[in-house]
Design a protein around this motif. Structure first.
Motif, short mmCIF file in Angstrom:
data_model
loop_
_atom_site.label_atom_id
_atom_site.label_comp_id
_atom_site.label_asym_id
_atom_site.label_seq_id
_atom_site.Cartn_x
_atom_site.Cartn_y
_atom_site.Cartn_z
N UNK A 15 -35.17 25.78 -11.60
CA UNK A 15 -34.78 25.06 -12.82
C UNK A 15 -35.93 24.16 -13.28
N UNK A 16 -36.50 23.39 -12.37
CA UNK A 16 -37.59 22.48 -12.71
C UNK A 16 -38.79 23.26 -13.24
N UNK A 17 -39.16 24.33 -12.57
CA UNK A 17 -40.31 25.12 -13.00
C UNK A 17 -40.11 25.70 -14.39
N UNK A 18 -38.91 26.18 -14.68
CA UNK A 18 -38.64 26.70 -16.01
C UNK A 18 -38.68 25.60 -17.07
N UNK A 34 -40.48 22.88 -16.93
CA UNK A 34 -41.86 22.44 -17.09
C UNK A 34 -42.69 23.40 -17.94
N UNK A 35 -42.28 24.67 -18.04
CA UNK A 35 -43.01 25.60 -18.89
C UNK A 35 -42.79 25.29 -20.37
N UNK A 36 -41.72 24.56 -20.67
CA UNK A 36 -41.33 24.21 -22.05
C UNK A 36 -41.10 25.44 -22.93
N UNK A 37 -40.83 26.59 -22.29
CA UNK A 37 -40.56 27.82 -23.04
C UNK A 37 -39.06 28.07 -23.21
N UNK A 38 -38.24 27.34 -22.45
CA UNK A 38 -36.81 27.60 -22.44
C UNK A 38 -36.04 26.32 -22.74
N UNK A 39 -34.91 26.48 -23.43
CA UNK A 39 -34.01 25.35 -23.63
C UNK A 39 -33.13 25.22 -22.39
N UNK A 40 -32.43 24.09 -22.30
CA UNK A 40 -31.49 23.91 -21.19
C UNK A 40 -30.45 25.02 -21.17
N UNK A 41 -29.98 25.38 -22.36
CA UNK A 41 -28.96 26.43 -22.46
C UNK A 41 -29.50 27.77 -21.96
N UNK A 42 -30.73 28.10 -22.31
CA UNK A 42 -31.32 29.36 -21.87
C UNK A 42 -31.52 29.38 -20.35
N UNK A 43 -31.95 28.25 -19.78
CA UNK A 43 -32.13 28.16 -18.33
C UNK A 43 -30.78 28.33 -17.63
N UNK A 44 -29.76 27.65 -18.14
CA UNK A 44 -28.43 27.75 -17.54
C UNK A 44 -27.94 29.20 -17.57
N UNK A 102 -27.44 31.49 -14.33
CA UNK A 102 -25.98 31.51 -14.15
C UNK A 102 -25.45 30.22 -13.54
N UNK A 103 -25.90 29.09 -14.10
CA UNK A 103 -25.41 27.78 -13.69
C UNK A 103 -25.00 27.01 -14.94
N UNK A 104 -24.38 25.86 -14.75
CA UNK A 104 -23.95 25.08 -15.91
C UNK A 104 -25.13 24.30 -16.50
N UNK A 105 -24.99 23.99 -17.79
CA UNK A 105 -26.03 23.22 -18.45
C UNK A 105 -26.11 21.81 -17.86
N UNK A 106 -24.99 21.26 -17.41
CA UNK A 106 -25.02 19.93 -16.80
C UNK A 106 -25.82 19.94 -15.51
N UNK A 118 -28.46 21.89 -14.97
CA UNK A 118 -29.85 21.91 -15.42
C UNK A 118 -30.32 20.49 -15.74
N UNK A 119 -29.51 19.77 -16.50
CA UNK A 119 -29.87 18.40 -16.89
C UNK A 119 -29.96 17.48 -15.67
N UNK A 120 -29.01 17.64 -14.75
CA UNK A 120 -28.97 16.80 -13.55
C UNK A 120 -30.21 17.01 -12.69
N UNK A 121 -30.58 18.27 -12.44
CA UNK A 121 -31.73 18.55 -11.59
C UNK A 121 -33.03 18.07 -12.23
#
Length: 62
Positions: A13-16, A18-28, A32-36, A38-41
């Protein structure tokens, strides 16, 4: 009881982020995890907090 997410997943999550290529929603969605989660980590990373899952709390059973 559901097992906590692994440190490896949390680091991905952190590595994605830091690339600034993905939004929180895209990472989630990608992981396959919740957006919350992603924000928490990411918040834990920014605050130099450990990404190691905490032990569950609550009352002990007798």
């Amino acid at each position: 009881m559901v097992a906590p997410y692994s440190v490896d997943l949390r680091e991905r999550v952190i590595n994605l982020k830091l690339t600034e290529e993905y939004t929180n929603e895209e990472i989630a969605e990608l992981l396959s995890i919740s957006m919350s989660s992603v924000k928490k980590y990411y918040r834990q990373y920014k605050n130099n907090e450990s990404l190691i899952p905490k032990k569950p709390g609550g009352e002990s059973r007798r």
